[in-house]
Design an enzyme around this catalytic site. Structure first.
Site, PDB file in Angstrom:
ATOM      1  CD1 TRP A  61      -2.632   1.697   0.411  1.00 50.03           C
ATOM      2  CD2 TRP A  61      -1.837   2.114   2.453  1.00 50.03           C
ATOM      3  NE1 TRP A  61      -3.254   2.839   0.872  1.00 50.03           N
ATOM      4  CE2 TRP A  61      -2.783   3.119   2.125  1.00 50.03           C
ATOM      5  CE3 TRP A  61      -1.208   2.161   3.701  1.00 50.03           C
ATOM      6  CZ2 TRP A  61      -3.104   4.156   2.991  1.00 50.03           C
ATOM      7  CZ3 TRP A  61      -1.526   3.208   4.570  1.00 50.03           C
ATOM      8  CH2 TRP A  61      -2.468   4.187   4.210  1.00 50.03           C
ATOM      9  CD  GLN A  66      -4.722  -5.935   5.771  1.00 54.02           C
ATOM     10  OE1 GLN A  66      -4.183  -4.984   5.217  1.00 54.02           O
ATOM     11  NE2 GLN A  66      -4.786  -7.122   5.212  1.00 54.02           N
ATOM     12  CB  ALA A  70       1.324   6.126  13.529  1.00 55.24           C
ATOM     13  CG  ASP A 107      -1.809  -7.220   2.666  1.00 54.26           C
ATOM     14  OD1 ASP A 107      -2.751  -8.043   2.619  1.00 54.26           O
ATOM     15  OD2 ASP A 107      -1.990  -5.987   2.686  1.00 54.26           O
ATOM     16  CD1 TRP A 111      -5.239  -2.005   7.777  1.00 55.88           C
ATOM     17  CD2 TRP A 111      -4.392   0.037   7.402  1.00 55.88           C
ATOM     18  NE1 TRP A 111      -6.283  -1.116   7.772  1.00 55.88           N
ATOM     19  CE2 TRP A 111      -5.801   0.136   7.535  1.00 55.88           C
ATOM     20  CE3 TRP A 111      -3.642   1.186   7.157  1.00 55.88           C
ATOM     21  CZ2 TRP A 111      -6.469   1.353   7.425  1.00 55.88           C
ATOM     22  CZ3 TRP A 111      -4.309   2.406   7.059  1.00 55.88           C
ATOM     23  CH2 TRP A 111      -5.704   2.472   7.179  1.00 55.88           C
ATOM     24  CE  LYS A 161       9.871   8.352   7.987  1.00 55.59           C
ATOM     25  NZ  LYS A 161       9.535   7.975   6.586  1.00 55.59           N
ATOM     26  CE1 TYR A 192      -3.912  -1.140  -0.760  1.00 55.89           C
ATOM     27  CE2 TYR A 192      -2.308  -2.920  -0.675  1.00 55.89           C
ATOM     28  CZ  TYR A 192      -3.310  -2.170  -0.074  1.00 55.89           C
ATOM     29  OH  TYR A 192      -3.698  -2.477   1.208  1.00 55.89           O
ATOM     30  NE  ARG A 239       3.051   6.354   3.373  1.00 54.85           N
ATOM     31  CZ  ARG A 239       3.003   5.028   3.489  1.00 54.85           C
ATOM     32  NH1 ARG A 239       2.173   4.477   4.347  1.00 54.85           N
ATOM     33  NH2 ARG A 239       3.780   4.254   2.757  1.00 54.85           N
TER      34      ARG A 239
END
Length: 315
Positions: free
Chosen positions: A21, A178, A211, A50, A207, A218, A55, A228
């Site tokens: 993902w 999930q 976080a 997975d 998943w 980071k 995706y 992200r």
């Protein structure tokens, strides 16, 4: 790496899994890089990979499948998902029998494999009767196109309904859920999902266990370019609060004392929670997966667990 049964099923999955993902086909569309990451994961003991058809609209499955087809199939646990629209066609979405049975064939072709180990209903579909959903996934299993099926982000009541309908009618029911679950996103799983799934033998494969990368540290000193949560403003708004960032900073001494990274600490904490079979991580660099696979087998003492809880829930 250590391995756990997926709920009450006989299937064993690596404690740390690799997912596609928001990475392959999106952030990473280089086949060599995907090969290096998948190979590093496999060499680190990961057997669970997975995916989902949505995706990068199938591109992620293709990139990962190109590498996985070269590995011994019996050593792999492959999963994918179905639900989200794959085109503008009115039937190319959801959990109707038509869409489920058409989609599994396309996924198998993209992953270049004869079967999946787990096929997930990527969301609950209120437009399709539960009996049709369960019977469609039961048919996928009976066809040999998947060994097991599961749910993803379903309400606990709907998981229970699927399990009960399957048992009452001699059908294959879901063996796994999930959900999103991490140190910083706990309430839904702990208050709604686990109270049912733990007793029903439904294993959780979670998943976003880091976080969206926040738990790696980071973001300790700001928003790094290209990260992200820096790029995804909506996600950043939900996660990048000063309170959360400070909690992550406060976790560093605990990780340091244990000789592990904060990413490994976050994954090890999740793997200590009841009912969790595996944590699904993403990676855009080989170094990232080489770090996270080391969380497999890490065990946290009760004292460490208490220290973590005091940071996460100081009240």
């Amino acid at each position: 790496m250590e391995y756990r049964n997926l709920g009450r099923s006989g299937l064993k999955v690596s404690e740390v899994a690799l997912g596609g993902w928001e990475t392959y086909g999106a952030g990473v569309d280089d086949q060599k890089m995907v090969r290096d990451i998948v190979t590093a994961a496999y060499e680190g003991g990961v057997n669970f990979f997975d995916q989902a058809d949505i995706y990068a609209r199938g591109r992620s499955e293709e990139l990962m499948g190109t590498v996985l087809k070269e590995l011994p199939r019996h050593t792999l646990v492959l999963s994918s998902k179905v639900f989200w629209p794959m085109s503008d066609d009115v039937n190319d979405r959801g959990l109707s029998r038509k869409h489920v049975l058409e989609s599994i064939g396309k996924t198998l072709k993209r992953l270049e494999t004869d079967y999946l180990d787990i096929y997930f209903a990527h969301r609950y579909d209120p437009d399709v009767p539960m009996e049709e959903i369960v019977m469609a996934f039961d048919q996928v299993v009976r066809n040999g196109q998947a060994m097991y099926w599961g749910t993803s982000m379903w309400p606990a009541a709907r998981i229970a309904q699927a399990v009960e309908f399957a048992r009452a009618n001699g059908l294959h029911g879901p063996v796994t859920e999930q959900p999103e679950y991490s140190m910083l996103r706990r309430e839904r799983v702990e208050k709604e999902i686990l109270p049912y799934t733990a007793g029903a033998g439904i294993g959780l494969v979670v998943w976003s266990p880091l976080a969206m990368g926040l738990l790696t540290g980071k973001y300790d000193d700001g928003k790094p370019e290209g990260a992200r949560l820096t790029e995804k403003e909506n996600w950043g708004k939900n996660f990048l609060t000063e309170e959360n960032i400070q909690k992550v900073r406060d976790l560093k001494p605990i990780a340091d004392d244990l000789g592990i990274t904060r990413a490994q600490l976050a994954l090890a904490w999740l793997l200590r929670q009841p009912g969790v079979s595996s944590v699904i991580t993403g990676a855009t660099k080989v170094s990232q997966i080489q770090d996270t696979v080391k969380a497999g087998g890490v065990r946290l003492s009760d004292d460490v667990q208490q220290k973590i809880e005091e940071i996460l829930n100081p009240a």
